[in-house]
Design an enzyme around this catalytic site. Sequence first.
Site, PDB file in Angstrom:
ATOM      1  N   TYR A  77      22.951  87.309 -56.072  1.00  0.00           N
ATOM      2  CA  TYR A  77      21.546  87.310 -55.633  1.00  0.00           C
ATOM      3  C   TYR A  77      21.113  85.892 -55.247  1.00  0.00           C
ATOM      4  O   TYR A  77      20.406  85.711 -54.250  1.00  0.00           O
ATOM      5  CB  TYR A  77      20.627  87.842 -56.743  1.00  0.00           C
ATOM      6  CG  TYR A  77      19.210  88.042 -56.252  1.00  0.00           C
ATOM      7  CD1 TYR A  77      18.821  89.255 -55.681  1.00  0.00           C
ATOM      8  CD2 TYR A  77      18.287  86.999 -56.295  1.00  0.00           C
ATOM      9  CE1 TYR A  77      17.546  89.426 -55.183  1.00  0.00           C
ATOM     10  CE2 TYR A  77      17.010  87.162 -55.795  1.00  0.00           C
ATOM     11  CZ  TYR A  77      16.643  88.382 -55.240  1.00  0.00           C
ATOM     12  OH  TYR A  77      15.386  88.546 -54.744  1.00  0.00           O
ATOM     13  N   PHE A 129       7.631  85.407 -25.056  1.00  0.00           N
ATOM     14  CA  PHE A 129       8.579  86.439 -25.451  1.00  0.00           C
ATOM     15  C   PHE A 129       7.802  87.419 -26.318  1.00  0.00           C
ATOM     16  O   PHE A 129       6.928  87.025 -27.083  1.00  0.00           O
ATOM     17  CB  PHE A 129       9.801  85.870 -26.196  1.00  0.00           C
ATOM     18  CG  PHE A 129      10.789  86.962 -26.492  1.00  0.00           C
ATOM     19  CD1 PHE A 129      11.536  87.516 -25.465  1.00  0.00           C
ATOM     20  CD2 PHE A 129      10.906  87.501 -27.763  1.00  0.00           C
ATOM     21  CE1 PHE A 129      12.397  88.589 -25.716  1.00  0.00           C
ATOM     22  CE2 PHE A 129      11.769  88.560 -28.017  1.00  0.00           C
ATOM     23  CZ  PHE A 129      12.515  89.107 -26.991  1.00  0.00           C
ATOM     24  N   THR A 130       8.144  88.708 -26.193  1.00  0.00           N
ATOM     25  CA  THR A 130       7.335  89.783 -26.800  1.00  0.00           C
ATOM     26  C   THR A 130       7.009  89.550 -28.282  1.00  0.00           C
ATOM     27  O   THR A 130       5.844  89.445 -28.658  1.00  0.00           O
ATOM     28  CB  THR A 130       8.054  91.125 -26.636  1.00  0.00           C
ATOM     29  OG1 THR A 130       9.399  90.984 -27.116  1.00  0.00           O
ATOM     30  CG2 THR A 130       8.108  91.540 -25.166  1.00  0.00           C
ATOM     31  N   ASP A 220      13.012  77.714 -29.543  1.00  0.00           N
ATOM     32  CA  ASP A 220      13.539  79.061 -29.747  1.00  0.00           C
ATOM     33  C   ASP A 220      15.011  78.967 -29.339  1.00  0.00           C
ATOM     34  O   ASP A 220      15.352  78.984 -28.156  1.00  0.00           O
ATOM     35  CB  ASP A 220      12.781  80.085 -28.898  1.00  0.00           C
ATOM     36  CG  ASP A 220      13.335  81.502 -29.067  1.00  0.00           C
ATOM     37  OD1 ASP A 220      14.465  81.642 -29.570  1.00  0.00           O
ATOM     38  OD2 ASP A 220      12.634  82.462 -28.684  1.00  0.00           O
ATOM     39  N   LYS A 263      22.097  86.936 -30.824  1.00  0.00           N
ATOM     40  CA  LYS A 263      22.491  86.633 -29.453  1.00  0.00           C
ATOM     41  C   LYS A 263      23.603  85.574 -29.465  1.00  0.00           C
ATOM     42  O   LYS A 263      24.746  85.923 -29.714  1.00  0.00           O
ATOM     43  CB  LYS A 263      21.278  86.186 -28.634  1.00  0.00           C
ATOM     44  CG  LYS A 263      20.375  87.352 -28.198  1.00  0.00           C
ATOM     45  CD  LYS A 263      19.308  87.702 -29.203  1.00  0.00           C
ATOM     46  CE  LYS A 263      18.282  88.672 -28.665  1.00  0.00           C
ATOM     47  NZ  LYS A 263      16.984  88.497 -29.296  1.00  0.00           N
ATOM     48  N   ARG A 388      11.563  95.267 -17.933  1.00  0.00           N
ATOM     49  CA  ARG A 388      10.859  94.029 -18.259  1.00  0.00           C
ATOM     50  C   ARG A 388       9.814  93.845 -17.163  1.00  0.00           C
ATOM     51  O   ARG A 388      10.059  93.181 -16.168  1.00  0.00           O
ATOM     52  CB  ARG A 388      11.817  92.834 -18.303  1.00  0.00           C
ATOM     53  CG  ARG A 388      12.557  92.664 -19.621  1.00  0.00           C
ATOM     54  CD  ARG A 388      11.619  92.472 -20.783  1.00  0.00           C
ATOM     55  NE  ARG A 388      12.302  92.206 -22.042  1.00  0.00           N
ATOM     56  CZ  ARG A 388      11.858  92.648 -23.220  1.00  0.00           C
ATOM     57  NH1 ARG A 388      10.786  93.404 -23.311  1.00  0.00           N
ATOM     58  NH2 ARG A 388      12.485  92.317 -24.333  1.00  0.00           N
ATOM     59  N   PHE A 455       6.730  98.905 -25.196  1.00  0.00           N
ATOM     60  CA  PHE A 455       7.946  99.269 -24.456  1.00  0.00           C
ATOM     61  C   PHE A 455       8.994  99.936 -25.334  1.00  0.00           C
ATOM     62  O   PHE A 455       9.795 100.730 -24.860  1.00  0.00           O
ATOM     63  CB  PHE A 455       8.538  98.034 -23.756  1.00  0.00           C
ATOM     64  CG  PHE A 455       8.913  96.920 -24.693  1.00  0.00           C
ATOM     65  CD1 PHE A 455       7.963  96.012 -25.122  1.00  0.00           C
ATOM     66  CD2 PHE A 455      10.213  96.776 -25.147  1.00  0.00           C
ATOM     67  CE1 PHE A 455       8.299  94.993 -25.999  1.00  0.00           C
ATOM     68  CE2 PHE A 455      10.564  95.755 -26.018  1.00  0.00           C
ATOM     69  CZ  PHE A 455       9.601  94.863 -26.447  1.00  0.00           C
TER      70      PHE A 455
HETATM   71  C1  LIG Z   1      15.605  88.500 -29.395  1.00  0.00           C
HETATM   72  C2  LIG Z   1      14.711  87.358 -29.260  1.00  0.00           C
HETATM   73  C3  LIG Z   1      13.810  86.995 -30.266  1.00  0.00           C
HETATM   74  C4  LIG Z   1      13.571  87.843 -31.486  1.00  0.00           C
HETATM   75  O1  LIG Z   1      14.685  88.007 -32.266  1.00  0.00           O
HETATM   76  P1  LIG Z   1      15.065  89.373 -33.017  1.00  0.00           P
HETATM   77  O2  LIG Z   1      16.366  89.030 -33.671  1.00  0.00           O
HETATM   78  O3  LIG Z   1      15.188  90.460 -31.988  1.00  0.00           O
HETATM   79  O4  LIG Z   1      14.000  89.661 -33.996  1.00  0.00           O
HETATM   80  C5  LIG Z   1      13.064  85.837 -30.078  1.00  0.00           C
HETATM   81  N1  LIG Z   1      13.175  85.099 -28.966  1.00  0.00           N
HETATM   82  C6  LIG Z   1      14.018  85.429 -27.971  1.00  0.00           C
HETATM   83  C7  LIG Z   1      14.100  84.581 -26.749  1.00  0.00           C
HETATM   84  C8  LIG Z   1      14.799  86.583 -28.072  1.00  0.00           C
HETATM   85  O5  LIG Z   1      15.604  86.919 -27.056  1.00  0.00           O
END
Ligand SMILES: *Cc1c(COP(=O)(O)O)cnc(C)c1O
Length: 466
Positions: A77, A129-130, A220, A263, A388, A455
């Site tokens: 843990y 970004f969303t 980011d 990613k 998008r 979306f």
């Molecule tokens: C995917 C993404 C996020 C959010 O990350 P999640 O792992 O999907 O929560 C933030 N910024 C960018 C540019 C992304 O592509």
Amino acid sequence: MILNSKKEWVLPPYKIKAIEPIYTLCREERLKAIQHSHYNTFLLSSSDVTMDLLTDSGTSAMSDYQWAGLMMGDEAYAGSCNFDHLEEAVRDVFGYHYIVPTHQGRGAEHILSKILIHPGDIIPGNMYFTTTKLHQELAGGTFSDVIIDEAHDSLSEHPFKGNVDLQKCEALVQKVTAKKIPYVNLQACVNMAGGQPFSLENLRALREFTHRHRIKIILDATRVVENAHFIKVREKGYESWPIVSLVREICSLTDGCFMSAKKDALVNIGGFLAMNDEAFFTEAKALVVIYEGLHTYGGLAGRDLEAMARGLYEATCDDRFVAHRIQQVEEFGRKLMQRDIPIVKPIGGHAIFIDAKRFSPHLSQDLFPAQALAAEIYIESGIRTMERGIVSSGRDSKTGKNIYPKLELVRLTIPRRVYTQEHFEYATHVIHEVYLRRREIKGLQMTFEPKQLRFFQAHFQPIPCC
Ligand SMILES: *Cc1c(COP(=O)(O)O)cnc(C)c1O
């Protein structure tokens, strides 16, 4: 055949050890599946999909070394050794001193926004970004777009469409004062602009500007490896720099970062927040225990932390992985362009974006042309893509009105190390088939609309006569 700009062969720097079968439905079955999914590709079952280009998030193929790391999970843990490995990897690769793991990127966005944003603050960013924007708003902030104008023009061939427009930043400071701006949110390889990078020259100028106004830069870092690759091949003076040195150089010009490790870090789940400021770290640790889990696991299993640590090294210490990936995406885009398919240029890092406004000029933006095209591509081929455009942009949080973005795009996102050249040949062929009968594509109407991030779960149906 993939050749780079020097006309050298670019081979995949890996071979296949485990495979996953793909099934293909017939056209009638696909039509039923998309109807059942309310013309929203997010609602399809993956077993109904032939080639999944929905997202590059969490869909990468891990290496044998990463899989071996899963067996080395220390599921204690507290104080798991896998956390130590991750902390070491982030220090080595990114150069930040402190790290707080989270279950994925938005977990880090949540904590970051809660700590740095006060109600009434403005957060400039190189396009939205969303999930990032939503967390900024939930914390009482407002996003302000400071990306260069070229980013909103799908025909502009600017090599660094992710650059920040410093005049827009200056105007914002004049208007709201620097006190209202806690940080600039700098996204690497801007997703919504088509995977477009910023240059180091632009980041240096932004650093100078933000120092002058005592504003932080939060990176980011979700696609920072791909951004580093574009700097290496497009910006003068960096041709011989290793990717890992470019990543470190980028991070050294910022105050901290958040990352969706799903990613560029080549894992199926994970994320983190990293910084150099100890007080910020202490606050982040206090919040992560509330929302994610203890600060040494952040909602992840020990094995996931290990895969992430190994993925970070793999993605940045063998330059061939990112070079091959970007070449694969570029080759796919070039093939589509040869068949006159209108796509966003220059071709970005993680995806090809079809310009639905130019693909289906007979559909006005109210009829969700990109959403309709994504459904049509699925019916034609079993290939899953995503919208998008106006659906993703959502509504203005103050007026409740639809936001009409300039870019109305269908994203064909390429998972890392998953598909081969034959898959892309198939995709090129079938998208061309749709293009030939594009005038038959009907517009959609929305029949169910979620309040946030619509979306993902919205429902649509075709409008019979338009
Ligand atoms: C995917 C993404 C996020 C959010 O990350 P999640 O792992 O999907 O929560 C933030 N910024 C960018 C540019 C992304 O592509």
